[in-house]
Structures are given as C-alpha cells and as structure tokens.
Design a protein around this motif. Structure first.
Motif, PDB file in Angstrom:
ATOM      1  N   UNK A 312       0.831  -1.213   0.000  1.00 24.34           N
ATOM      2  CA  UNK A 312       0.000   0.000   0.000  1.00 24.34           C
ATOM      3  C   UNK A 312       0.860   1.254   0.000  1.00 24.34           C
ATOM      4  N   UNK A 313       1.998   1.205   0.672  1.00 22.89           N
ATOM      5  CA  UNK A 313       2.884   2.363   0.718  1.00 22.89           C
ATOM      6  C   UNK A 313       3.574   2.572  -0.626  1.00 22.89           C
ATOM      7  N   UNK A 314       3.833   1.484  -1.345  1.00 26.51           N
ATOM      8  CA  UNK A 314       4.547   1.572  -2.615  1.00 26.51           C
ATOM      9  C   UNK A 314       3.688   2.227  -3.697  1.00 26.51           C
ATOM     10  N   UNK A 315       2.425   1.860  -3.766  1.00 27.57           N
ATOM     11  CA  UNK A 315       1.570   2.223  -4.894  1.00 27.57           C
ATOM     12  C   UNK A 315       1.498   3.725  -5.173  1.00 27.57           C
ATOM     13  N   UNK A 316       1.188   4.573  -4.187  1.00 22.87           N
ATOM     14  CA  UNK A 316       1.037   5.989  -4.516  1.00 22.87           C
ATOM     15  C   UNK A 316       2.314   6.661  -4.996  1.00 22.87           C
ATOM     16  N   UNK A 317       3.453   6.076  -4.685  1.00 16.02           N
ATOM     17  CA  UNK A 317       4.726   6.660  -5.100  1.00 16.02           C
ATOM     18  C   UNK A 317       5.134   6.215  -6.509  1.00 16.02           C
ATOM     19  N   UNK A 318       4.400   5.247  -7.062  1.00 14.58           N
ATOM     20  CA  UNK A 318       4.746   4.698  -8.373  1.00 14.58           C
ATOM     21  C   UNK A 318       3.470   4.553  -9.203  1.00 14.58           C
ATOM     22  N   UNK A 319       2.996   5.631  -9.793  1.00 11.11           N
ATOM     23  CA  UNK A 319       1.742   5.592 -10.554  1.00 11.11           C
ATOM     24  C   UNK A 319       1.873   4.715 -11.800  1.00 11.11           C
ATOM     25  N   UNK A 320       0.736   4.293 -12.356  1.00 10.71           N
ATOM     26  CA  UNK A 320       0.771   3.443 -13.547  1.00 10.71           C
ATOM     27  C   UNK A 320       1.465   4.120 -14.717  1.00 10.71           C
ATOM     28  N   UNK A 321       2.146   3.315 -15.500  1.00  9.62           N
ATOM     29  CA  UNK A 321       2.784   3.791 -16.719  1.00  9.62           C
ATOM     30  C   UNK A 321       1.941   3.374 -17.927  1.00  9.62           C
ATOM     31  N   UNK A 322       2.260   3.905 -19.074  1.00  9.23           N
ATOM     32  CA  UNK A 322       1.580   3.530 -20.309  1.00  9.23           C
ATOM     33  C   UNK A 322       2.600   3.077 -21.344  1.00  9.23           C
ATOM     34  N   UNK A 323       2.112   2.378 -22.353  1.00 13.84           N
ATOM     35  CA  UNK A 323       2.973   1.957 -23.452  1.00 13.84           C
ATOM     36  C   UNK A 323       2.145   1.905 -24.728  1.00 13.84           C
ATOM     37  N   UNK A 324       2.822   1.739 -25.852  1.00 11.60           N
ATOM     38  CA  UNK A 324       2.164   1.867 -27.145  1.00 11.60           C
ATOM     39  C   UNK A 324       2.453   0.681 -28.055  1.00 11.60           C
ATOM     40  N   UNK A 325       1.595   0.527 -29.047  1.00 12.52           N
ATOM     41  CA  UNK A 325       1.826  -0.454 -30.099  1.00 12.52           C
ATOM     42  C   UNK A 325       3.166  -0.213 -30.783  1.00 12.52           C
ATOM     43  N   UNK A 326       3.519   1.056 -30.962  1.00 10.20           N
ATOM     44  CA  UNK A 326       4.794   1.378 -31.607  1.00 10.20           C
ATOM     45  C   UNK A 326       5.964   0.794 -30.826  1.00 10.20           C
ATOM     46  N   UNK A 327       5.872   0.767 -29.496  1.00  8.23           N
ATOM     47  CA  UNK A 327       6.960   0.198 -28.700  1.00  8.23           C
ATOM     48  C   UNK A 327       7.066  -1.313 -28.898  1.00  8.23           C
ATOM     49  N   UNK A 328       5.929  -1.983 -29.062  1.00 10.40           N
ATOM     50  CA  UNK A 328       5.970  -3.416 -29.375  1.00 10.40           C
ATOM     51  C   UNK A 328       6.616  -3.631 -30.743  1.00 10.40           C
ATOM     52  N   UNK A 329       6.228  -2.815 -31.716  1.00 12.18           N
ATOM     53  CA  UNK A 329       6.819  -2.916 -33.053  1.00 12.18           C
ATOM     54  C   UNK A 329       8.318  -2.632 -33.016  1.00 12.18           C
ATOM     55  N   UNK A 330       8.728  -1.683 -32.185  1.00 10.63           N
ATOM     56  CA  UNK A 330      10.158  -1.400 -32.028  1.00 10.63           C
ATOM     57  C   UNK A 330      10.894  -2.635 -31.513  1.00 10.63           C
ATOM     58  N   UNK A 331      10.281  -3.351 -30.566  1.00  9.82           N
ATOM     59  CA  UNK A 331      10.883  -4.577 -30.040  1.00  9.82           C
ATOM     60  C   UNK A 331      11.074  -5.601 -31.154  1.00  9.82           C
ATOM     61  N   UNK A 332      10.031  -5.776 -31.954  1.00  9.64           N
ATOM     62  CA  UNK A 332      10.112  -6.747 -33.045  1.00  9.64           C
ATOM     63  C   UNK A 332      11.168  -6.323 -34.057  1.00  9.64           C
ATOM     64  N   UNK A 333      11.158  -5.050 -34.427  1.00 12.78           N
ATOM     65  CA  UNK A 333      12.185  -4.546 -35.364  1.00 12.78           C
ATOM     66  C   UNK A 333      13.588  -4.833 -34.846  1.00 12.78           C
ATOM     67  N   UNK A 334      13.795  -4.536 -33.572  1.00  8.79           N
ATOM     68  CA  UNK A 334      15.133  -4.715 -33.000  1.00  8.79           C
ATOM     69  C   UNK A 334      15.532  -6.189 -33.030  1.00  8.79           C
ATOM     70  N   UNK A 335      14.596  -7.056 -32.628  1.00  9.30           N
ATOM     71  CA  UNK A 335      14.899  -8.477 -32.623  1.00  9.30           C
ATOM     72  C   UNK A 335      15.202  -9.014 -34.006  1.00  9.30           C
TER      73      UNK A 335
END
Length: 405
Positions: A312-335
């Motif tokens: 419970x103490x950890x959560x408010x100090x680390x809000x949710x992040x977001x990510x995109x389809x482009x980042x998945x495509x970047x992973x595939x491109x790199x691989x």
C-alpha cells in the motif's frame, strides 16, 4: 506472468482489464484483418488459467473482464493460445505449487470438455491443421515456473503426460532448478544439479525449455546444455531497458538464435516501457530487502512487518505507466535486425499483467492492429506469418523431433 499473485498485488494498481472489442482491430485495414484470419497465430503466453481459478468464467462467450475468450480470439484470428500454468514462489515455499498446477490443468481441460466445438487441447504442432478445423482455438499448456516439479525429475514426465509442452524454469525467485532474473543475489549462478537433470529430461521428452524470467547465467547454461533449440516464451529486449535483467540481453538472444530457437515478444507495459521496467525492478529489489528484513526479525523472535502495508505504501509513489503499439513494433524490429526474421514471435502475457498493456493490444481481439503495424513498417505477408506463429511452430516441431521417448 500473473502479477497479482506474483507480488501480492504488485504496485497495488487498479485493474484495467480489456473490454470486449475495446480496440478489436479498429486501427487495422481490411488487408491486416484478412491476414490475421488466414495466418496461424500462436501466442505463447496467456494467463487465462490463473483467472479461471480466481473466478470461473465460460470462455466460450465474450467475457468483458477477460483479455482471452473465444469471441475475442476468433475476432483477432488467434489459433494457438498457450495456457500459462503459473505458480508463485510463495506457492513453491508452502508446498502448494504441485496442487495448484494440477488444478489449473484441470480447469483448461474442463473448458475444452464443456465446449469441444470451440476449443481443443493441443500437444503437438503436427495436430494444428486437423484440430483447428471448424474454427476451434487450440490450447497447449506452458508451465510458468518449474516449482511444481518439486525435487523429483519424474514429475517432468508427469506434467508432460498432462499436456505441458514448455516449462519456464524459474519465475520471480530462485527455485530448485535455476536463478530468477529479479533477484540480485544468485543461488546457483547457472542451473542447479537438479536443473541439469530437468533440462535433460525435457529434451528426452520433446518439451520446450523456456529461458524467460531466468537470470543470465541460468539462461546461458540452459541454452548450452539443451540438445535442441530453446525458447523465450515472453521476453522483451534489454536494449530498451538497460539494467533490467528480466528482459533478454543481446548475448542471450544471439545464443537462443544460434541454437535455432525463438524469442516471443510480450505486450506488457512493464517489459516494453523503460520507466515501467525501472519501477518493476525497483519493486522487486525493495520487496526482497523487505522479506530479508522480516526473516531477520523472525529469527530474532520479533513480529514481522506487515507485507500488505508495504504494498500500500509503494503504490502511490509509483503511478501506472503507459505503453504503445509502436513500442511493441520497435521490439520486433530490434529483434529481427539482431537475430533474424526466423527467430522472433509473440508471447503477449494477456490476462497476466493486470491490464497494463500496450495501447492497441489490450486483448486477443487486437492482433490485426499488430499486423497493420508490421505492414506499415514494410514487412511482407510471408514474414508476418513467420512472426505470428510460423517460427514457433517450426521450433516446436524441431524440439519434438529431437525427443527420445
């Protein structure tokens, strides 16, 4: 990776499961949707069994709180969905992993028995064409964490006979087999003596060795010892998240490819977003330090600290992040650039990351969005078919052919 069980509600973030048709290929062209339907799509990591044990739902129909169900799978073109038989380090420690794994397998079998017109169990790549006839979604099993094996190498065959076709040797803590990528201090610095027996028995049976989640030394030894290719069922590339050992290094990726294996790229924000990966790494290190402190308190006869309060103490100090389809495509491109088009696939982690997924890839309905993105980046239809499932089926077939049962 089922985060809710893995880390007692990791980051205590609100659940944001994909809604039916939320994105559903809405950004995809007709050509992308057509290719998704005609290609054989293989996703090597879906955590539906954990969700089934938490709360049963008939997945033959649309389920708004699930990222995998039959309706979404057919909309997205999914043919082969590896069901993750996940057990946690805590279940390993308390001796319940064997029981939980068997209950999850029972749940998948029950789903198939209730809806044989929509689902079928899959134990060999040779059976894909026959079993998918009529629009069935095929459900092979992958065991995430070798904890259910206990210390008996005979349990590899026990679970093989129950349908398990890959084992992720460890998860978020060292076990009897190998070290986890999350732990700073390594127990084995490779595989344990028992782990070497496990790899040999998996090779003998034709079961895929999965190096996702492993510490680097453990992964490299597993690759070296295996007489057939290995896989990484859901591993992003560390190139994008320096210092995050959970993601695969260039060295290990090249070793997987050199042996003919395949790396399956996940869609979870925690793997593809550098900020989210840093948060996850920090969480596990803080949690491990907390657990060590508690162990010291107990050794001194003092009461332990409240684990739920830590979360419970950890959560408010680390809000949710977001990510995109482009980042998945970047992973595939790199691989693809690093190890070649024949060694990359997809392992989404749907239903396993509490809804923390790349925008546009929030359920199994959304593979057409991935296809559209690959087409926009210049991949040919033939190469896209490899990425969607052809590579994994080839490797699985080679591993099966190498068996000496």
């Amino acid at each position: 990776m089922r985060l809710a069980l893995l880390a007692a509600c990791l980051l205590a973030l609100p659940t944001a499961h994909a809604q039916t048709g939320k994105t559903a290929g809405t950004g995809a062209s007709d050509a992308a949707r057509k290719l998704a339907q005609s290609a054989i799509i293989v996703d090597t990591h879906i955590d539906a069994p954990t969700r089934l044990l938490e709360h049963w739902a008939d997945l033959d129909r649309a389920q708004p709180d699930r990222e995998f169900d039959y309706v979404k799978a057919r909309r997205g073109g999914l043919d082969v969905a590896f069901m993750s038989i996940y057990t946690s380090p805590a279940q390993d420690a308390d001796g319940s992993a064997w029981q939980v794994a068997n209950e999850m397998i029972d749940a998948v079998q029950a789903l198939v028995q209730r809806h044989p017109d929509k689902f079928a169990l899959l134990t060999s790549p040779r059976d894909v064409a026959r079993l998918r006839a009529g629009g069935r979604v095929l459900l092979p099993l992958g065991m995430e964490n070798g904890a259910p094996l206990g210390d008996d190498p005979g349990n590899v065959k026990f679970f093989f006979d129950r349908g398990v076709r890959y084992i992720t040797l460890a998860h978020s803590a060292a076990n009897r087999i190998a070290d986890s990528s999350y732990a700073q201090e390594k127990r084995w610095n490779g595989l344990s003596p028992f782990g070497r027996q496990v790899v040999a028995e998996m090779n003998r049976l034709g079961m895929m060795v999965d190096v996702s989640h492993l510490g680097d030394a453990s992964a490299l030894e597993a690759i070296r010892l295996s007489k057939v290719p290995v896989i990484a069922s859901h591993s992003a590339f560390r190139h994008f998240t320096p210092g995050f050992e959970r993601n695969i290094s260039d060295e290990i990726a090249k070793a997987v490819a050199a042996r003919g294996g395949v790396i399956q790229v996940p869609f979870g924000t925690g793997f593809i977003s550098p900020d989210a990966a840093a948060d996850m790494q920090a969480f596990f290190r803080a949690r491990q330090a907390f657990n060590q402190h508690n162990a010291e308190l107990q050794a001194q006869g003092k009461p332990p600290l409240d684990r739920a309060a830590f979360d419970r103490d950890w959560a408010p100090k680390h809000p949710p992040r977001t990510s995109t389809l482009a980042q998945v495509l970047d992973q595939i491109d790199y691989g693809v650039k690093l190890i070649g088009i024949d060694h990359i696939g997809i392992g989404s982690d749907f239903d396993g990351v509490d809804g923390e997924l790349a925008d546009g890839l929030t359920s199994v309905a959304d593979y057409p969005n991935l296809v559209a993105g690959l087409q926009a980046r210049g991949y040919t239809d033939a190469d896209i078919r490899k990425l969607l499932g052809g590579n994994l089926l080839r490797v699985w077939g080679e591993i099966e052919a190498g068996a000496n049962r």
